[in-house]
Design a protein around this motif. Structure first.
Motif, short mmCIF file in Angstrom:
data_model
loop_
_atom_site.label_atom_id
_atom_site.label_comp_id
_atom_site.label_asym_id
_atom_site.label_seq_id
_atom_site.Cartn_x
_atom_site.Cartn_y
_atom_site.Cartn_z
N ILE A 1 0.85 -1.30 0.14
CA ILE A 1 -0.23 -0.18 -0.22
C ILE A 1 0.42 1.07 -0.31
N ILE A 2 1.76 0.97 0.62
CA ILE A 2 2.96 2.56 0.95
C ILE A 2 3.27 2.48 -0.12
N GLU A 3 4.01 1.21 -1.19
CA GLU A 3 4.64 2.16 -2.54
C GLU A 3 3.65 2.00 -3.46
N ALA A 4 2.41 1.62 -3.59
CA ALA A 4 0.98 2.06 -3.94
C ALA A 4 0.93 4.27 -3.88
N ASN A 5 0.57 4.25 -2.65
CA ASN A 5 0.09 5.55 -1.98
C ASN A 5 2.01 6.64 -3.20
N ARG A 6 2.96 5.91 -3.02
CA ARG A 6 4.09 6.81 -3.64
C ARG A 6 4.23 6.62 -4.79
N ILE A 7 3.90 5.46 -5.63
CA ILE A 7 3.24 5.82 -7.13
C ILE A 7 2.85 6.98 -8.30
N MET A 8 0.90 7.12 -6.81
CA MET A 8 -0.11 7.23 -7.23
C MET A 8 0.98 8.48 -6.90
N LYS A 9 1.18 8.69 -5.84
CA LYS A 9 1.21 10.33 -5.84
C LYS A 9 2.50 11.03 -7.13
N ARG A 10 3.41 10.31 -7.49
CA ARG A 10 4.36 10.75 -8.13
C ARG A 10 3.65 10.59 -9.59
N LEU A 11 2.89 9.85 -9.63
CA LEU A 11 1.48 10.00 -11.07
C LEU A 11 0.89 11.20 -11.13
N ARG A 12 0.48 11.34 -9.39
CA ARG A 12 -0.94 12.55 -9.43
C ARG A 12 -0.04 14.26 -9.82
N ASP A 13 0.85 14.05 -9.79
CA ASP A 13 2.75 14.95 -9.48
C ASP A 13 2.39 15.04 -11.47
N ASN A 14 3.12 13.79 -11.54
CA ASN A 14 3.45 13.99 -13.16
C ASN A 14 2.15 14.60 -13.82
N ILE A 15 1.05 14.05 -13.83
CA ILE A 15 -0.27 14.51 -14.32
C ILE A 15 -0.04 16.01 -14.08
N LEU A 16 -0.07 17.04 -12.53
CA LEU A 16 -0.40 18.03 -12.79
C LEU A 16 0.95 19.09 -13.37
N ASN A 17 1.75 18.61 -13.77
CA ASN A 17 3.02 19.08 -14.77
C ASN A 17 2.61 19.01 -15.68
N THR A 18 2.09 17.83 -16.50
CA THR A 18 1.72 18.01 -17.74
C THR A 18 1.13 18.99 -17.99
N ILE A 19 -0.48 19.08 -17.17
CA ILE A 19 -1.08 19.61 -17.22
C ILE A 19 -0.71 21.61 -17.96
N ASP A 20 -0.22 21.54 -16.82
CA ASP A 20 0.40 23.41 -16.52
C ASP A 20 1.11 23.44 -18.12
N GLY A 21 2.92 22.23 -18.23
CA GLY A 21 3.28 22.67 -19.19
C GLY A 21 2.42 23.03 -20.43
N TYR A 22 1.20 22.16 -20.86
CA TYR A 22 0.29 21.96 -21.86
C TYR A 22 -0.11 23.51 -22.26
N ILE A 23 -1.13 23.42 -21.14
CA ILE A 23 -1.08 24.91 -20.46
C ILE A 23 -1.12 26.24 -21.05
N LYS A 24 0.25 25.81 -20.74
CA LYS A 24 1.62 26.90 -20.91
C LYS A 24 1.67 27.00 -22.83
N ASN A 25 2.16 25.27 -23.50
CA ASN A 25 1.58 25.45 -24.94
C ASN A 25 0.85 26.23 -25.45
N LEU A 26 -0.81 25.88 -24.56
CA LEU A 26 -1.43 26.00 -25.43
C LEU A 26 -1.92 27.76 -25.78
N ASN A 27 -1.08 28.57 -24.53
CA ASN A 27 -1.31 29.96 -24.21
C ASN A 27 -0.65 30.18 -25.31
N ILE A 28 1.17 29.71 -25.46
CA ILE A 28 1.53 30.25 -26.21
C ILE A 28 1.00 30.36 -27.56
N THR A 29 0.57 29.14 -28.40
CA THR A 29 -0.02 28.96 -29.50
C THR A 29 -1.56 30.41 -29.84
N LEU A 30 -2.02 29.82 -28.94
CA LEU A 30 -3.49 30.79 -28.59
C LEU A 30 -2.41 32.65 -28.96
#
Length: 807
Positions: A395-424
């Protein structure tokens, strides 16, 4: 040179024949006891048959399933930005194996098949498990929630169709009940009634014994999970072989088929969880978009009313078209920005370990991949939490992996929005250029276009989400199975335990080895003389002059002149072989004096007196004058054969009493039909060795030699006393008696020492007491001679050999 070659070849042939004879000797040695082998093998095979008959058979049942891949899920739209809802192409078979073997899956099977209760039919010596329609009655429990493992089992015996007897051997409980009665006993409450699906005739169960036992679901689940054996069929294969062993093949098959069905339903349920969460998200966004679309359309109506506008004229030509394309691109980017920001808002607002909506139209493959991985880990964590706690390392290992995936998702969202704004920003710069060209257009027309653009964006997003809602609903309704049954549960006809061929083979082998081992140890530890070959081995330089069979109890001790028995023939052969012990004096017609033959042995009871008496008697049959002298002064036995007084005047009297003459010692006509003269030992003296060393003994021998052709002297054993060695100088030849089954072969060096040191003159060995059927049996080449001479008289027809004497 040729002679040497022939000699070597002859020696080689002799060695081969000797080796072959030794092997045959060993075989015949054991074949003598063939009834032991037959009885032992028969007993062991009988025990094996009984073991197979009354041992419960265990059967192995197997089923094969293939773990299916979902090659892209559902794709119903073909719209820009659309993607499959699921991607199950990555399969970890080890994970699937652990899921199948989990207690959670086992409990589902238990609930489906009611495996807590086991039923058995009791035979005379065998108890067999029965299942479903084989069970004549069913037990329904009233207090299952508080139930714990039952100690032992209850025995049920139907005395009639309306009465049965319930018995617990461990607690000595016994009582009669009627079918359908509520039984409240030993903290247990249950009802026993007939099984409506019973295949047999209920009358057949009368006076038959049955039993049942019940265990808790936890213990049954642990037992079932531990009994499963799951293997991957081949490297790189996606097929699993699941097997289980048990007494009842039908029960095994039902368990495996139900387990596979439950595993498939569990996988389908996992897929539906993601589809359901996606559908809920889409519905939430649709409600929001309906309100925004209504606001835009109401604004357009209000604008037209205020500005008294009915239609808008077409203008701007090619510039307008380019401006429209740029605007459409900007709308798409704005749509992506809004979807992405909404998705981020959902992530930030929902619980940390809650499923995320998948593939909602965001055109970013990395973000979709991270979202799918995050949802898979959420599902795995939920399964682990069913049987574990937060402190579990998994469970502890799964929590660590999910936290890393959640951070990756948020970082990817921020980067994607930034690229969209530049294109916009780039698109908006181009639109500013186009807008300057529209300076001549009425302000009202520009405002209408703005309002309509907003309406188009909202409508397109609305239609897109409607389509996604249908996709999610269809995915939830028609989710494909996660497995394919390659081969349903099957049980071979032969059990895996006990293995009848192995048991029977082992029984036969053990039955053969038991008597073989006993005989081997007996032969190994037996130091008694058994055959002529043993004497030849230990005393190769001393000739064997006779093999005397064992005299039967019903036969007379003393042989007769016309007797044709094996014993009589053996003494005749001994009489003939005497000539070769003293070849210089073999021609008795030219001898001036009689021949002295001394008979001795190593220990007492080897038959030297028996041999002395019968040898002397056999010599008498040749019309020779023979005198038998008993010189065993310490333990005389000759008088017992002749039924005479032990203290009769004899050698002792002659040796110490000078008044006793030689003729006074001789006993004549004391044997029926025999002219054998006999001199007994006389009274037992206190100093026999000194008496035998006196001149009177030599005087007695000389007197006998002058009157008789043969003088046979029965002497004392050589290993016990020195008497024999003292008088051996008077003998022309010495017959050394050994006895089969009595003489210890460890005494052979003692005989060899007497021969080597010449303490005895012209020694010839005699083997006494051999079984008649075993004379020279160890040497097949010599058997014919004795069988011809001993077995029957010359001219008689030999009797047919018994079938059990085939060796």
């Amino acid at each position: 040179m040729s002679e040497n070659i022939n000699s070597n070849q002859s020696t080689s042939v002799q060695e081969e024949l000797k080796s072959e004879g030794d092997i045959k000797q060993i075989i015949f040695q054991y074949l003598k006891y063939w009834p032991w082998f037959v009885v032992s093998v028969f007993i062991c095979l009988s025990v094996s048959f009984l073991y197979l008959r009354y041992t419960t058979s265990i059967y192995k049942t197997a089923i094969q399933i293939k773990i299916l891949k979902d090659e892209g899920g559902l794709d119903l739209t073909g719209l820009q930005g659309s993607a499959p809802l699921f991607d199950w192409s990555r399969i970890n078979l080890q994970n699937e194996i652990e899921v199948i073997k989990s207690r959670r899956m086992a409990q589902k099977v238990i609930n489906n098949l009611d495996l807590e209760i086991s039923y058995f039919r009791s035979g005379n010596l065998k108890i067999s498990e029965i299942w479903k329609n084989e069970v004549p009655f069913l037990v329904k429990w009233s207090n299952e929630k508080d139930f714990k493992d039952m100690s032992g089992s209850y025995e049920v015996t139907f005395t009639s169709l309306t009465k049965f007897e319930l018995n617990n051997p461990e607690t000595n409980f016994r009582e009669s009940f009627n079918p359908g009665d509520t039984i409240d006993v030993e903290d247990k409450r249950f009802v026993i009634d007939f099984n409506p699906n019973f295949d047999g005739d209920l009358k057949s169960i009368i006076n038959s014994s049955f039993s049942f036992s019940k265990r808790s679901k936890e213990s049954v689940a642990a037992s079932l999970a531990g009994s499963l054996n799951i293997n991957i069929l081949g490297e790189g294969s996606e097929i699993l072989d699941i097997s289980i062993s048990g007494q009842n093949p039908q029960k095994n098959e039902d368990v495996l088929n139900t387990l596979v069905s439950e595993f498939n339903e569990d996988g389908v349920s996992d897929k539906r969880l993601v589809a359901k969460r996606t559908e809920e998200f889409v519905i939430e966004r649709l409600v929001f978009l309906v309100n925004e679309l209504d606001t835009v359309e109401s604004g357009l109506v209000d604008f037209k009313k205020v500005n008294d506008l009915i239609t808008l004229e077409t203008s701007a030509g090619e510039i307008i078209n380019k401006s429209s394309q740029a605007e459409l691109k900007r709308y798409e980017i704005l749509t992506q920005i809004e979807l992405t920001e909404s998705f981020k808002e959902v992530i930030l607002n929902q619980d940390e370990f809650e499923l995320l909506p998948a593939n909602i139209g965001i055109d970013n493959s990395n973000l979709n991949t991270f979202t799918e991985s995050y949802n898979q880990k959420i599902i795995e964590r939920q399964k682990l939490m069913m049987s574990s706690t937060e402190n579990n390392p998994l469970i502890i290992e799964a929590n660590r992996i999910m936290k890393r995936l959640r951070d990756n998702i948020l970082n990817t969202i921020d980067g994607y929005i930034k690229n969209l704004n530049i294109t916009l920003d780039n698109i908006q710069n181009r639109e500013q250029i186009f807008n300057r060209n529209f300076g001549q257009l009425p302000e009202q027309e520009k405002q209408v276009r703005v309002i309509r653009r907003q309406q188009v964006i909202k409508e397109k997003l609305y239609l897109f989400l409607l389509q996604k809602r249908e996709e999610a609903a269809l995915s939830n309704a028609i989710t494909a199975p996660v497995i394919k049954v390659v081969d349903f549960a099957y049980t071979p006809g032969s059990p895996i335990s006990p293995k009848s061929r192995v048991i029977l083979l082992a029984g036969g082998v053990i039955g053969f080895l038991i008597p073989f081992g006993i005989l081997f140890l007996a032969f190994l530890l037996d130091t008694k003389l058994k055959s002529k070959d043993q004497i030849k081995f230990y005393l190769p330089n001393i000739p064997i002059v006779a093999e005397i069979p064992l005299r039967k109890k019903e036969e007379n001790t003393i042989i007769e002149s016309n007797e044709r028995s094996a014993v009589a023939e053996s003494f005749r052969i001994l009489r003939t072989n005497l000539n070769y012990l003293n070849p210089k004096k073999s021609d008795h017609k030219n001898l001036p004096e009689g021949q002295v033959i001394m008979v001795t042995s190593t220990t007492k009871a080897e038959g030297k007196t028996f041999v002395s008496l019968n040898l002397a008697n056999t010599l008498v049959f040749t019309s020779k004058k023979v005198l038998l002298i008993g010189c065993d002064l310490r333990n005389p036995q000759l008088h017992n054969y002749l039924d005479l007084n032990k203290n009769h005047i004899g050698v002792t009297n002659f040796l110490y009493d000078d008044s006793v003459g030689f003729e006074d010692l001789i006993l004549k006509n004391r044997m029926k039909n025999s002219k054998l003269d006999i001199i007994l030992s006389g009274q037992i003296p206190p100093n026999p060795a000194e008496l035998l060393m006196s001149e009177r003994f030599e005087e007695m021998i000389n007197a006998a030699k002058a009157e008789y052709d043969y003088i046979v002297i029965d002497t004392a054993p050589t290993i016990l006393v020195t008497d024999t060695a003292l008088i051996s100088k008077f003998a022309n030849s010495t017959l050394y008696v050994t006895r089969a089954g009595l003489t210890d072969i460890r005494l052979m060096p003692h005989i060899n020492e007497y021969h080597k040191d010449k303490k005895l003159i012209n020694i010839g060995l005699i083997i006494n007491g051999l079984p008649e059927s075993g004379i020279s049996a160890y040497k097949y080449g010599y058997t014919y001679g004795y069988a011809y001479g001993y077995g029957y008289a010359y001219g008689e027809t030999p009797s047919k050999k018994k079938f059990w004497k085939f060796w």
